[in-house]
Every structure is written in structure tokens, then in C-alpha cells.
Design an enzyme around this catalytic site. Structure first.
Site, PDB file in Angstrom:
ATOM      1  N   THR A   9       8.562   1.465   9.734  1.00 30.58           N
ATOM      2  CA  THR A   9       8.736   0.852   8.416  1.00 30.58           C
ATOM      3  C   THR A   9      10.208   0.742   8.101  1.00 30.58           C
ATOM      4  O   THR A   9      10.996   1.598   8.506  1.00 30.58           O
ATOM      5  CB  THR A   9       8.026   1.664   7.314  1.00 30.58           C
ATOM      6  OG1 THR A   9       8.257   1.035   6.057  1.00 30.58           O
ATOM      7  CG2 THR A   9       8.493   3.112   7.242  1.00 30.58           C
ATOM      8  N   ASN A  11      10.876   0.362   4.817  1.00 31.47           N
ATOM      9  CA  ASN A  11      10.823   0.725   3.397  1.00 31.47           C
ATOM     10  C   ASN A  11      11.125   2.220   3.279  1.00 31.47           C
ATOM     11  O   ASN A  11      10.340   3.057   3.725  1.00 31.47           O
ATOM     12  CB  ASN A  11       9.412   0.401   2.872  1.00 31.47           C
ATOM     13  CG  ASN A  11       9.257   0.715   1.398  1.00 31.47           C
ATOM     14  OD1 ASN A  11       9.768   1.716   0.925  1.00 31.47           O
ATOM     15  ND2 ASN A  11       8.542  -0.141   0.695  1.00 31.47           N
ATOM     16  N   ASP A  70       0.694  -1.032   6.370  1.00 34.42           N
ATOM     17  CA  ASP A  70       0.790  -2.205   5.500  1.00 34.42           C
ATOM     18  C   ASP A  70      -0.058  -1.932   4.270  1.00 34.42           C
ATOM     19  O   ASP A  70      -1.210  -1.491   4.380  1.00 34.42           O
ATOM     20  CB  ASP A  70       0.355  -3.488   6.202  1.00 34.42           C
ATOM     21  CG  ASP A  70       1.062  -4.696   5.574  1.00 34.42           C
ATOM     22  OD1 ASP A  70       2.310  -4.654   5.444  1.00 34.42           O
ATOM     23  OD2 ASP A  70       0.388  -5.658   5.181  1.00 34.42           O
ATOM     24  N   THR A  71       0.533  -2.150   3.119  1.00 32.47           N
ATOM     25  CA  THR A  71      -0.100  -1.776   1.853  1.00 32.47           C
ATOM     26  C   THR A  71      -0.113  -2.964   0.916  1.00 32.47           C
ATOM     27  O   THR A  71       0.848  -3.733   0.865  1.00 32.47           O
ATOM     28  CB  THR A  71       0.681  -0.594   1.224  1.00 32.47           C
ATOM     29  OG1 THR A  71       0.572   0.536   2.091  1.00 32.47           O
ATOM     30  CG2 THR A  71       0.137  -0.223  -0.142  1.00 32.47           C
ATOM     31  N   PHE A 151       8.070   4.577  -5.481  1.00 30.67           N
ATOM     32  CA  PHE A 151       8.738   3.308  -5.173  1.00 30.67           C
ATOM     33  C   PHE A 151       7.772   2.172  -5.456  1.00 30.67           C
ATOM     34  O   PHE A 151       6.612   2.389  -5.850  1.00 30.67           O
ATOM     35  CB  PHE A 151       9.195   3.305  -3.704  1.00 30.67           C
ATOM     36  CG  PHE A 151       8.066   3.335  -2.712  1.00 30.67           C
ATOM     37  CD1 PHE A 151       7.632   2.167  -2.102  1.00 30.67           C
ATOM     38  CD2 PHE A 151       7.417   4.524  -2.390  1.00 30.67           C
ATOM     39  CE1 PHE A 151       6.582   2.182  -1.190  1.00 30.67           C
ATOM     40  CE2 PHE A 151       6.358   4.548  -1.476  1.00 30.67           C
ATOM     41  CZ  PHE A 151       5.946   3.370  -0.879  1.00 30.67           C
ATOM     42  N   GLY A 152       8.237   0.956  -5.235  1.00 30.18           N
ATOM     43  CA  GLY A 152       7.359  -0.216  -5.338  1.00 30.18           C
ATOM     44  C   GLY A 152       6.693  -0.348  -6.704  1.00 30.18           C
ATOM     45  O   GLY A 152       7.345  -0.287  -7.746  1.00 30.18           O
ATOM     46  N   ASP A 154       4.718   1.734  -8.119  1.00 31.25           N
ATOM     47  CA  ASP A 154       4.334   3.032  -8.701  1.00 31.25           C
ATOM     48  C   ASP A 154       4.528   3.111 -10.221  1.00 31.25           C
ATOM     49  O   ASP A 154       3.702   3.720 -10.904  1.00 31.25           O
ATOM     50  CB  ASP A 154       5.106   4.179  -8.022  1.00 31.25           C
ATOM     51  CG  ASP A 154       4.507   4.541  -6.671  1.00 31.25           C
ATOM     52  OD1 ASP A 154       3.383   4.109  -6.374  1.00 31.25           O
ATOM     53  OD2 ASP A 154       5.178   5.264  -5.904  1.00 31.25           O
ATOM     54  N   HIS A 179      -3.547   6.265  -1.598  1.00 28.09           N
ATOM     55  CA  HIS A 179      -4.076   5.391  -0.552  1.00 28.09           C
ATOM     56  C   HIS A 179      -3.490   5.771   0.812  1.00 28.09           C
ATOM     57  O   HIS A 179      -4.183   5.881   1.808  1.00 28.09           O
ATOM     58  CB  HIS A 179      -3.703   3.947  -0.902  1.00 28.09           C
ATOM     59  CG  HIS A 179      -2.289   3.815  -1.423  1.00 28.09           C
ATOM     60  ND1 HIS A 179      -1.839   4.471  -2.544  1.00 28.09           N
ATOM     61  CD2 HIS A 179      -1.208   3.181  -0.937  1.00 28.09           C
ATOM     62  CE1 HIS A 179      -0.559   4.221  -2.721  1.00 28.09           C
ATOM     63  NE2 HIS A 179      -0.148   3.444  -1.763  1.00 28.09           N
ATOM     64  N   ARG A 180      -2.175   6.024   0.837  1.00 31.81           N
ATOM     65  CA  ARG A 180      -1.482   6.354   2.097  1.00 31.81           C
ATOM     66  C   ARG A 180      -1.961   7.720   2.608  1.00 31.81           C
ATOM     67  O   ARG A 180      -2.170   7.908   3.806  1.00 31.81           O
ATOM     68  CB  ARG A 180       0.028   6.355   1.836  1.00 31.81           C
ATOM     69  CG  ARG A 180       0.888   6.584   3.073  1.00 31.81           C
ATOM     70  CD  ARG A 180       2.318   6.135   2.855  1.00 31.81           C
ATOM     71  NE  ARG A 180       2.383   4.701   2.647  1.00 31.81           N
ATOM     72  CZ  ARG A 180       2.638   4.125   1.457  1.00 31.81           C
ATOM     73  NH1 ARG A 180       2.917   4.847   0.393  1.00 31.81           N
ATOM     74  NH2 ARG A 180       2.627   2.817   1.343  1.00 31.81           N
TER      75      ARG A 180
HETATM   76  P1  ITT Z   1       7.504  -2.245   5.800  1.00 27.41           P
HETATM   77  O1  ITT Z   1       6.700  -3.483   6.101  1.00 27.41           O
HETATM   78  O2  ITT Z   1       8.826  -2.225   6.467  1.00 27.41           O
HETATM   79  O3  ITT Z   1       6.706  -0.988   6.036  1.00 27.41           O
HETATM   80  P2  ITT Z   1       7.310  -3.164   3.058  1.00 27.41           P
HETATM   81  O4  ITT Z   1       7.993  -2.760   1.778  1.00 27.41           O
HETATM   82  O5  ITT Z   1       7.358  -4.616   3.460  1.00 27.41           O
HETATM   83  O6  ITT Z   1       7.861  -2.231   4.212  1.00 27.41           O
HETATM   84  P3  ITT Z   1       4.442  -3.419   2.608  1.00 27.41           P
HETATM   85  O7  ITT Z   1       4.440  -4.844   3.000  1.00 27.41           O
HETATM   86  O8  ITT Z   1       3.366  -2.544   3.141  1.00 27.41           O
HETATM   87  O9  ITT Z   1       5.817  -2.693   2.989  1.00 27.41           O
HETATM   88  O10 ITT Z   1       4.445  -3.229   1.042  1.00 27.41           O
HETATM   89  C1  ITT Z   1       3.968  -4.192   0.153  1.00 27.41           C
HETATM   90  C2  ITT Z   1       4.524  -3.917  -1.210  1.00 27.41           C
HETATM   91  O11 ITT Z   1       3.786  -2.859  -1.796  1.00 27.41           O
HETATM   92  C3  ITT Z   1       5.983  -3.533  -1.259  1.00 27.41           C
HETATM   93  O12 ITT Z   1       6.563  -4.169  -2.372  1.00 27.41           O
HETATM   94  C4  ITT Z   1       5.965  -2.045  -1.467  1.00 27.41           C
HETATM   95  O13 ITT Z   1       7.077  -1.601  -2.206  1.00 27.41           O
HETATM   96  C5  ITT Z   1       4.673  -1.849  -2.236  1.00 27.41           C
HETATM   97  N1  ITT Z   1       4.076  -0.543  -1.935  1.00 27.41           N
HETATM   98  C6  ITT Z   1       3.686  -0.098  -0.717  1.00 27.41           C
HETATM   99  N2  ITT Z   1       3.218   1.170  -0.817  1.00 27.41           N
HETATM  100  C7  ITT Z   1       3.330   1.509  -2.115  1.00 27.41           C
HETATM  101  C8  ITT Z   1       3.074   2.685  -2.839  1.00 27.41           C
HETATM  102  O14 ITT Z   1       2.591   3.783  -2.258  1.00 27.41           O
HETATM  103  N3  ITT Z   1       3.312   2.698  -4.155  1.00 27.41           N
HETATM  104  C9  ITT Z   1       3.799   1.602  -4.767  1.00 27.41           C
HETATM  105  N4  ITT Z   1       4.108   0.461  -4.162  1.00 27.41           N
HETATM  106  C10 ITT Z   1       3.877   0.413  -2.842  1.00 27.41           C
END
Ligand code: ITT
Length: 193
Positions: A9, A11, A70-71, A151-152, A154, A179-180
Site C-alpha cells: 500500500t 497509503n 482495497d477498501t 485516515f480517509g 474516518d 472492516h480491515r
Molecule cells: P493503496 O491503494 O495504496 O493501498 P489507497 O488510499 O488508494 O491506498 P484504497 O483505494 O483502498 O487505498 O482506499 C479507498 C479510499 O478509502 C481512500 O480514500 C482511503 O483513504 C479510504 N479508506 C480506506 N480504508 C479506510 C479506513 O479504514 N477508514 C477510512 N477511510 C479509508
């Protein structure tokens, strides 16, 4: 057994969580530690496609066991949006403040604020075999962003049965129920490290 694993990742928030949740006996490498910088391609139509694409790309480069995540945040009132486009919801610049603003604006006209986070972990083992594990957490979207942890998305996600957003909770609380965490538990059970 002492297993080496590349955590695929770019991120930093995700990397921190995965490092905190994986057992300390595992030898974890980040992408920069094996000489890979920049974002990995995510051109799939599903979380599973993207997770497999990221882990497979790195495995082909380094030959080590690889774990990717991937989330997506899925909102029923928005027909599953932002889903697989969660990182780029407000555009290719992947600006989280803009993504959250867009989400809150879209939800203004809806009473149904239910949401779920879905994580698909892809694991490519030492023999190049692919495995996928999913974890889901249900919740609702807050009216305004709150909290500074995590992050993201949250700051706007309130897991079911709680009143605080993930970003208002201590890290360990999110990492116990997320979820993770659920996807990782399934990964650890099935791979018996
Ligand atoms: P990588 O592909 O390099 O792992 P990414 O940020 O692109 O990093 P994702 O495509 O999986 O990862 O993430 C999709 C979005 O969801 C992205 O904006 C993340 O910040 C957010 N996200 C992922 N996991 C999260 C979490 O546990 N809590 C809040 N936001 C999350």
C-alpha cells in the site's frame, strides 16, 4: 514460523494499521523498503480486482509473499457510491477533504445515512497462489466530520452501536472492530501463520 511479507500500500494510514494488527513475529516490508515508490495501478471494476492487481504487480516484481488491501465506502442511498471509486470520488487528485465534502453534499437530500466499509485483502503466497479475504463494518455517515485519528473517511463514519466516528476513537478501538481487522482475522485464520 517467521514469515516475510510485503504490505502493498502507498497509503500511510493503512500501512500503520496493518503493521499494528499483524503479529510482531512477521517480517513486514513496506513498498519503499523493497524499492517501489509511487501509487500502484488500480484499474479494476471491483475491490477484489484492485486488491489482486496490486498484490500481483508487487509479487511479480519481488517474488515475495504480498498482501494488499482495497477498501471502499458503500452507501445504499447513493446506490453503493463511492465504492470502488472511494479514493477518487471528487477527482483524480485523491483529495480526502474534497471527497468528504462531496459525500456530505450528496447525502444532504437523504434521510437514510447508512454506510458500510468493505475491505478486500489479497494475499499472493510464496508459490504465487492468490487468496482473498473480506471484512465489512456497518455504520452511518455523520452530519459533519469529527475527530483527528485514523485516515480517509474516518471523520464521517460512525460504526453501528457507537456514537463516535472512527476518527474520534482511540486507534485500538477502531482496529479491534474495523472492516480491515475483520479481513485480517480471516487472513490469519486461513493462512495459519
Ligand atoms: P493503496 O491503494 O495504496 O493501498 P489507497 O488510499 O488508494 O491506498 P484504497 O483505494 O483502498 O487505498 O482506499 C479507498 C479510499 O478509502 C481512500 O480514500 C482511503 O483513504 C479510504 N479508506 C480506506 N480504508 C479506510 C479506513 O479504514 N477508514 C477510512 N477511510 C479509508
Amino acid at each position: 514460523m517467521n514469515t516475510s511479507l510485503v504490505v502493498c500500500t502507498s497509503n500511510p494510514g493503512k500501512l500503520l494499521e496493518l503493521r499494528a494488527m499483524l503479529p510482531s513475529r512477521m517480517n513486514l516490508f513496506s513498498l519503499p523498503e523493497i524499492g517501489i515508490t509511487g501509487d500502484l495501478e488500480e484499474t479494476g471494476r471491483t475491490l477484489e480486482d484492485n486488491a489482486l492487481q496490486k498484490a500481483m504487480t508487487v509479487h511479480e516484481l519481488c517474488g515475495l509473499p504480498c498482501l494488499s488491501d482495497d477498501t471502499g465506502l458503500e452507501i445504499p442511498a447513493l446506490h453503493g457510491e463511492p465504492g470502488v471509486f472511494s479514493a477518487r470520488y471528487a477527482g483524480p487528485q485523491r483529495d480526502m477533504a474534497a471527497n468528504i465534502r462531496k459525500l456530505l453534499n450528496r447525502l444532504e437530500e437523504h434521510n437514510d445515512r447508512r454506510a458500510r466499509f468493505r475491505t478486500v485483502l489479497a494475499y499472493i503466497d510464496a508459490n504465487g497462489k492468490a487468496h482473498c479475504y473480506t471484512g465489512v463494518v456497518e455504520g452511518t455517515i455523520a452530519m459533519d466530520p469529527k475527530g483527528s485519528h485514523g485516515f480517509g473517511y474516518d471523520p464521517v463514519f460512525i460504526p453501528i452501536g457507537h456514537t463516535l466516528t472512527f476518527a474520534e476513537m482511540p486507534t485500538e478501538l477502531k482496529n479491534g472492530m474495523s472492516h480491515r481487522a475483520k479481513a485480517l482475522r480471516s487472513f490469519m485464520e486461513h493462512q495459519a501463520f
